[in-house]
Design an enzyme around this catalytic site. Structure first.
Site, PDB file in Angstrom:
ATOM      1  N   LYS A  33       0.814  -1.214   0.000  1.00 20.16           N
ATOM      2  CA  LYS A  33       0.000   0.000   0.000  1.00 20.16           C
ATOM      3  C   LYS A  33       0.850   1.267   0.000  1.00 20.16           C
ATOM      4  CE  LYS A  33      -0.657   0.638   4.991  1.00 20.16           C
ATOM      5  NZ  LYS A  33       0.035   1.931   5.064  1.00 20.16           N
ATOM      6  N   THR A  34       1.996   1.239   0.676  1.00 20.98           N
ATOM      7  CA  THR A  34       2.832   2.439   0.728  1.00 20.98           C
ATOM      8  C   THR A  34       3.327   2.807  -0.668  1.00 20.98           C
ATOM      9  OG1 THR A  34       3.547   1.863   2.964  1.00 20.98           O
ATOM     10  CG2 THR A  34       4.862   3.492   1.782  1.00 20.98           C
ATOM     11  N   ASP A 225      -3.669   7.842   4.917  1.00 17.66           N
ATOM     12  CA  ASP A 225      -3.111   6.508   5.163  1.00 17.66           C
ATOM     13  C   ASP A 225      -3.704   5.932   6.449  1.00 17.66           C
ATOM     14  OD1 ASP A 225      -1.543   4.279   4.815  1.00 17.66           O
ATOM     15  OD2 ASP A 225       0.272   5.178   5.646  1.00 17.66           O
ATOM     16  N   GLU A 226      -3.763   4.611   6.542  1.00 14.25           N
ATOM     17  CA  GLU A 226      -4.270   3.913   7.741  1.00 14.25           C
ATOM     18  C   GLU A 226      -5.632   4.476   8.168  1.00 14.25           C
ATOM     19  OE1 GLU A 226      -2.858   1.326   8.596  1.00 14.25           O
ATOM     20  OE2 GLU A 226      -0.694   1.449   8.322  1.00 14.25           O
ATOM     21  N   GLN A 256      -7.340  -4.732   9.970  1.00 15.33           N
ATOM     22  CA  GLN A 256      -6.241  -4.346  10.848  1.00 15.33           C
ATOM     23  C   GLN A 256      -6.606  -3.153  11.735  1.00 15.33           C
ATOM     24  OE1 GLN A 256      -2.120  -4.715   9.178  1.00 15.33           O
ATOM     25  NE2 GLN A 256      -3.178  -4.947   7.215  1.00 15.33           N
ATOM     26  N   ARG A 609       2.236 -10.737  10.456  1.00 16.27           N
ATOM     27  CA  ARG A 609       3.598 -10.177  10.581  1.00 16.27           C
ATOM     28  C   ARG A 609       4.633 -11.179  10.072  1.00 16.27           C
ATOM     29  NH1 ARG A 609       2.210  -5.991   9.708  1.00 16.27           N
ATOM     30  NH2 ARG A 609       0.199  -7.021   9.495  1.00 16.27           N
TER      31      ARG A 609
END
Length: 752
Positions: A33-34, A225-226, A256, A609
């Site tokens: 996504k970044t 973002d987020e 998340q 993770r």
């Protein structure tokens, strides 16, 4: 720019080139996504010739903001420096600097950090004559912060009957008045705290439409973002700014969303499409991080949640190993098993310790892991907190324990003399030290004669302190380590003070102290420990923590952290410990479906993770509040489809060997040889007989057959009654020879 687009998959490319209108990018774990967010900004500037002054990109951390800006700059050059890019607080503080006069603040208003804010609250609480134990600054600050994040002003707070009832039930009915006084004091001082930056931005836009209109036309493209982590205040500000052009792109993953306790509202992302009916939804579903097994297992877990945006996360990576489930008899054994597994995996696969992370639900769980790692000389670092025995509340309790044993301990004295506050200030402490030096006597002698040496009002609280320490000294002499430590923790007032702090941080500190008491109880109950005194325990801890491996700068260390701290990170090998009911999911997060689903999302974050291997562990028993309690495996383990998981068959040691820092391959071959000679796991984890009941061992003799609840069946070799405590040397079938104190050992005599 075309070169960069060639490296994107189709959904990523779509997310980059879609320029106008509302857009929501649902970005699964490890989906890049970044990169998409970065290239989208660069694409707006490069292909659509959008002025960087017209683009606002909001993040939650300075690190994410810097990384994004650097990436954009590498594509479009120095123009990237003109973007409205940064954290919510930094970007809107910039707007307030220019516009604050509209709401009565100077342009150069002061920004109070958390410590500044709490210091002012302490002063207000004192001035109002309120009980400082009931109205702890930390608790009050968090209550006010929560209100501001929900856009509740002090005026609205005072008029809200529900909030008033909640404060009354918590025995803090004056919170509203403190909020009013605090807000007015900040206003008069021309200052804002962190929450005020967002609260006042919303107020500015709500009350001054001309200002809002100016920024609505100036900022034509907004990227967030987020987005799943935004709260109500942040969402309202964004929605106001995007109202004219509707060019808003939010990036996030509802799976998340794990910060509900901080005010994050998952409904912001779940309802985004309702707020923007013309929204383009793009799902980034390819995971580039993890193996197929890990991705599929994570999918099977999150599928159990009802409140979610449907998605199908997949990967083209290798299938990978099955998830390994480690079952331990106790939390200490869990630590030993994890430490052994880490060491074995490192040596067998030529890895570095930095490839490993141990994740846990609460900070207090690190204690057993840290002790096991120290015993095996495995270097580690605790992220987002201190090593267990370096935490403030732990050092406070240990200082009380040390001073109760040794009243000459000046370091312990300085730490506890006014903790909790008992009206003994720094000047009085200095007088005590000076008096001891001038008369060449100990601090304790000065304290016992406070009226003569100190005098004044300070003498009375000092006398109370002395009497308390004397009482603790009697406890130390007459009781075992756990009983004495429990009485000291309670009698000192430390436990009460921590228990009264209901913030997330306060609960964590209270849990840490309880975990310390659990460790002491475990020490006392250990049949291998002959000295059950508090002195013996403190010596044991000193030996463990004396050579602190965390003080060097070696980057090759195992990482220890909570799952919340791990969000956004990735590791080759992940160990998730404490998979038990009431621990994970937390017993504090099961009062509603929404809370339980957030816990499940937290489990999903932990699983995702892992890049190559995932290990899950749980204990069948764990000390909680000084009692050994049976534990039930977490319900979340059942959420993983059975085909993705296998139960570990690895060695279950009862004692870890102590390794030198310079361990060699010879050890590995020796360890494997030892493993091959060990009994099966079923025997190593002994289950006592159904009718097991400890016998009277006063007539125990050599040759008798006995049963121990942990070590199983054995034969008494000899009984030694020469010392203060009777001891028996016993050879156990599966665990070899042990020497046990009969006053503590739970033995059932099978036959003479």
């Amino acid at each position: 720019m075309q070169h960069y687009l060639d490296h994107l998959n189709e959904p990523q490319r779509e997310g980059v080139v879609h320029a106008n209108g509302p857009c929501m990018l649902i970005a699964g774990a490890g989906s890049g996504k970044t990169r998409v967010l970065t290239y989208r900004i660069a694409h707006l500037m490069h292909d659509h010739q959008v002025d960087p002054f017209q683009i606002m990109a909001l993040t939650f951390t300075n690190k994410a903001s810097k990384e994004m800006r650097d990436r954009v700059e590498s594509v479009v050059g120095n123009d990237a420096r003109n973007l409205w890019m940064g954290t919510f607080h930094s970007v809107f503080a910039r707007i307030l600097r220019a516009e604050a006069h509209h709401i009565g603040y100077p342009h150069q208003f002061t920004i109070y950090d958390v410590d500044d804010a709490k210091s002012i609250l302490k002063s207000i609480i004192k001035e109002m004559g309120l009980d400082e134990n009931a109205y702890k600054a930390n608790v009050v600050y968090n209550r006010i912060s929560h209100a501001k994040n929900r856009l509740i002003s002090w005026q609205e707070y005072l008029q809200d009957a529900i909030l008033a009832a909640e404060d009354a039930d918590a025995l803090r009915p004056e919170i509203g008045n403190i909020y009013r006084t605090y807000s007015l004091r900040c206003y008069r001082a021309g200052a804002m705290d962190f929450d005020d930056i967002l609260f006042n931005t919303d107020k500015l836009f709500r009350e001054h439409l001309d200002v809002l209109n100016k920024y609505q036309h100036r900022i034509q493209y907004i990227l967030v973002d987020e987005f799943q982590d935004t709260n109500l205040c942040q969402y309202f500000i964004i929605r106001k700014l995007a109202a004219v052009h509707q060019n808003i792109c939010v990036v996030g993953d509802d799976a998340q969303s794990i910060y509900g306790f901080r005010g994050a509202d998952i409904s912001n992302i779940l309802n985004f499409e309702k707020d923007y009916p013309d929204c383009r939804i793009i799902k980034l579903e390819q995971n580039y991080r993890s193996t197929q097994t890990i991705v599929d297992a994570a999918n099977s877990v999150i599928a159990k949640n009802k409140a979610q945006i449907p998605k199908n996360i997949w990967t083209a990576n290798e299938t990978g190993s099955l998830i390994e489930l480690i079952k331990a008899m106790s939390d200490n054994e869990e630590g030993r098993l994890v430490a052994t597994s880490v060491f074995e995996e490192k040596m067998q696969h030529q890895l570095r310790f930095s490839d490993f992370v141990v994740l846990y639900r609460t900070n207090s769980q690190s204690r057993a892991i840290e002790e096991a790692f120290r015993r095996m000389n495995i270097k580690y670092r605790v992220v987002g907190g201190l090593s267990f025995y370096q935490r403030r509340e732990i050092k406070d309790v240990l200082a009380y324990l040390r001073f109760s044993i040794n009243q000459q301990d000046e370091a312990a004295f300085r730490r506890i003399i006014n903790l909790p506050k008992r009206g003994i200030g720094d000047s009085t402490i200095d007088k005590i030290i000076v008096a001891a030096n001038d008369h060449a006597i100990s601090i304790w002698e000065v304290l016992q004669n406070a009226t003569s040496f100190i005098g004044g009002r300070a003498a009375s609280p000092i006398e109370e302190f002395v009497n308390m320490i004397k009482r603790f000294g009697v406890e130390v002499q007459n009781k075992d380590a756990y009983e004495a430590a429990s009485e000291i923790a309670r009698g000192s007032g430390l436990l009460k003070e921590l228990y009264a702090d209901k913030t997330v941080e306060g609960l964590s500190r209270y849990e840490n102290v309880q975990e310390l008491l659990n460790a002491i109880k475990e020490y006392v109950d250990d049949p291998e420990k002959q000295d059950k005194s508090l002195t013996g325990f403190l010596q044991d801890i000193a030996l463990i923590t004396g050579q602190d491996e965390n003080k060097d700068n070696d980057p090759d260390k195992v990482t220890l952290m909570t799952i919340h701290m791990a969000k956004g990170l990735e590791f080759n090998y992940v160990y998730l410990v404490g998979m038990e009911e009431d621990l994970f999911p937390s017993q504090l997060m099961m009062s509603s479906r929404a809370e339980l689903e957030e816990e499940r999302r937290l489990f999903y974050v932990a699983i995702t993770r892992a890049k190559k291997r995932l290990f899950l562990s749980y204990a069948l028993s764990r000390y909680r509040y000084g009692h050994l309690r049976n534990c039930e495996p977490s319900r979340f383990l059942d959420d993983i489809e059975g085909r993705f998981i296998r139960t570990s068959q690895r060695f279950t040691p009862t004692e870890l060997p102590s390794f030198s820092p310079n361990y060699t391959r010879n050890f590995v071959s020796g360890l494997r040889k030892t493993i091959s000679q060990q009994p099966s796991p079923a025997k190593a984890t002994y289950k006592p007989s159904a009718d097991f009941k400890p016998s009277d061992t006063s007539k125990l003799e050599a040759g008798m057959q006995v049963e121990h609840p942990k070590f199983g069946m054995g034969k008494v070799i000899s009984v030694d009654a020469s010392g203060a405590e009777r001891k028996a040397r016993i050879t156990f079938n599966d665990f070899g020879e042990k020497t046990l104190l009969l006053s503590f050992a739970k033995l059932r005599i099978v036959e003479a």
